[in-house]
Write a protein that holds these residues in place. Sequence first.
Motif, short mmCIF file in Angstrom:
data_model
loop_
_atom_site.label_atom_id
_atom_site.label_comp_id
_atom_site.label_asym_id
_atom_site.label_seq_id
_atom_site.Cartn_x
_atom_site.Cartn_y
_atom_site.Cartn_z
N ALA A 1 -77.77 -7.52 -36.12
CA ALA A 1 -78.90 -7.59 -34.77
C ALA A 1 -79.78 -8.58 -35.05
N ALA A 2 -80.12 -9.01 -36.07
CA ALA A 2 -81.09 -9.81 -36.60
C ALA A 2 -80.47 -11.17 -36.51
N GLY A 3 -79.27 -11.34 -37.07
CA GLY A 3 -78.59 -12.53 -36.62
C GLY A 3 -77.79 -12.91 -35.49
N ALA A 4 -77.58 -11.90 -34.63
CA ALA A 4 -76.89 -12.28 -33.43
C ALA A 4 -77.73 -13.07 -32.55
N GLU A 5 -77.32 -13.97 -31.57
CA GLU A 5 -78.01 -14.68 -30.91
C GLU A 5 -78.22 -13.82 -29.36
N VAL A 6 -77.33 -12.71 -29.26
CA VAL A 6 -77.53 -12.10 -28.11
C VAL A 6 -78.27 -10.70 -28.13
N PRO A 7 -78.87 -10.23 -27.48
CA PRO A 7 -79.49 -8.67 -27.75
C PRO A 7 -78.37 -7.81 -28.02
N LEU B 1 -60.27 -6.29 -52.10
CA LEU B 1 -60.32 -5.79 -50.77
C LEU B 1 -59.25 -6.15 -50.11
N PRO B 2 -58.75 -5.14 -49.12
CA PRO B 2 -57.64 -5.15 -48.46
C PRO B 2 -57.63 -6.35 -47.41
N VAL B 3 -58.70 -6.79 -47.06
CA VAL B 3 -59.17 -7.80 -46.16
C VAL B 3 -60.20 -8.65 -46.78
N THR B 4 -60.21 -9.98 -46.11
CA THR B 4 -61.33 -10.55 -46.76
C THR B 4 -62.78 -10.40 -46.05
N PRO B 5 -63.72 -10.27 -46.52
CA PRO B 5 -65.09 -9.61 -45.86
C PRO B 5 -65.60 -10.77 -44.86
N ILE B 6 -65.96 -10.30 -43.68
CA ILE B 6 -66.37 -11.02 -42.71
C ILE B 6 -67.73 -11.30 -42.85
N GLY B 7 -68.48 -10.83 -43.65
CA GLY B 7 -69.95 -10.75 -43.93
C GLY B 7 -70.40 -10.15 -45.12
N ARG B 8 -71.21 -10.93 -45.89
CA ARG B 8 -71.74 -10.37 -47.13
C ARG B 8 -73.27 -10.40 -47.25
N ILE B 9 -74.06 -9.27 -47.16
CA ILE B 9 -75.24 -9.00 -47.33
C ILE B 9 -75.97 -9.03 -48.60
N PRO B 10 -76.66 -10.00 -49.22
CA PRO B 10 -77.21 -9.96 -50.40
C PRO B 10 -77.94 -8.52 -50.88
N ALA B 11 -77.99 -8.11 -52.12
CA ALA B 11 -78.65 -6.74 -52.49
C ALA B 11 -79.95 -7.31 -52.30
N ASP B 12 -80.69 -8.27 -52.70
CA ASP B 12 -82.19 -8.72 -52.51
C ASP B 12 -82.25 -9.39 -51.01
N HIS B 13 -81.69 -8.84 -50.01
CA HIS B 13 -82.35 -9.42 -48.83
C HIS B 13 -83.53 -9.37 -48.47
N ALA C 1 -80.19 -13.86 -41.43
CA ALA C 1 -79.12 -13.03 -41.53
C ALA C 1 -77.81 -13.44 -41.09
N ALA C 2 -77.97 -14.55 -39.84
CA ALA C 2 -76.75 -15.11 -39.31
C ALA C 2 -76.08 -15.81 -40.25
N SER C 3 -76.53 -16.37 -41.41
CA SER C 3 -75.71 -17.26 -42.32
C SER C 3 -75.00 -16.32 -43.38
N TRP C 4 -75.18 -14.90 -43.21
CA TRP C 4 -74.53 -14.07 -44.02
C TRP C 4 -72.95 -13.61 -43.54
N PHE C 5 -72.88 -14.00 -42.26
CA PHE C 5 -71.58 -13.75 -41.58
C PHE C 5 -70.75 -14.57 -41.08
N ASP C 6 -69.44 -14.42 -40.79
CA ASP C 6 -68.60 -15.24 -40.15
C ASP C 6 -69.09 -15.26 -38.54
N PRO C 7 -69.11 -16.46 -38.13
CA PRO C 7 -69.66 -16.72 -36.65
C PRO C 7 -68.58 -16.00 -35.77
#
Length: 217
Positions: A19-25, A143-155, A162-168
């Motif tokens: 939600a924090a990384g999205a450009e839409v509500p 993992l069975p599939v390549t992660p589409i996002g990686r949230i750091p433990a020390d976020h 947050a937007a940079s943690w995910f695939d667009p």
Amino acid sequence: MVTATSAEVDWRVAVAAIAAGAEVPVAVVIVGVVAPDPLVAHVAGLVCADRLSLEQARDLVVAVSRAYRLVLLAAPAGLLVPLGDDGWNLADLTAGLGSPALVVAGPGPDALNHTTLAIGALAGHGIAASVITVGVATDPAGLPVTPIGRIPADHPADFAGAASWFDPALFVPPDPPPVLAGRTAVSGRKVVTTLLAGFAIFIAMVLLACGAAWWGG
């Protein structure tokens, strides 16, 4: 839909980050009782419901999706735990909506096994799944599939960056849920008329065939 691989993984962190990384509500529909923190500060809409039928839950998600471009669905109880009086679960609801799933995996020796089991259960319901990791997974390459996002433990607490943690591609709103067509009532008179018409055509074909055989003979 967002689901965690185990009770030790906080799916709310993933939802808040998305939600924090999205450009839409972003709106979140939670089926079951749960404390919303840390969601409240980051989502535009939050709907919590409990003890609904499968049809009621589906209608609720569809209604929310008409007001928000990106809607996330979650259930604290887990992927296959019964949620309604008729025994439906989060996987049943997701399949009924025709929506994909986000599996949130955490660190630990069981992360790979739990993630693989979750993706397999989703595949059994015909649901496509992607993976988001929180913290350092044991072996992301396994993992069975390549992660589409990686949230750091020390976020950061405010999920800045947050937007940079995910695939667009994660932020592309899915197609709206399909509209279920209602059944059209068929009257008994219409059925009888159809049968008589078919019988008349059959008799006509028989007479033509007999006539051809007669004149040909």
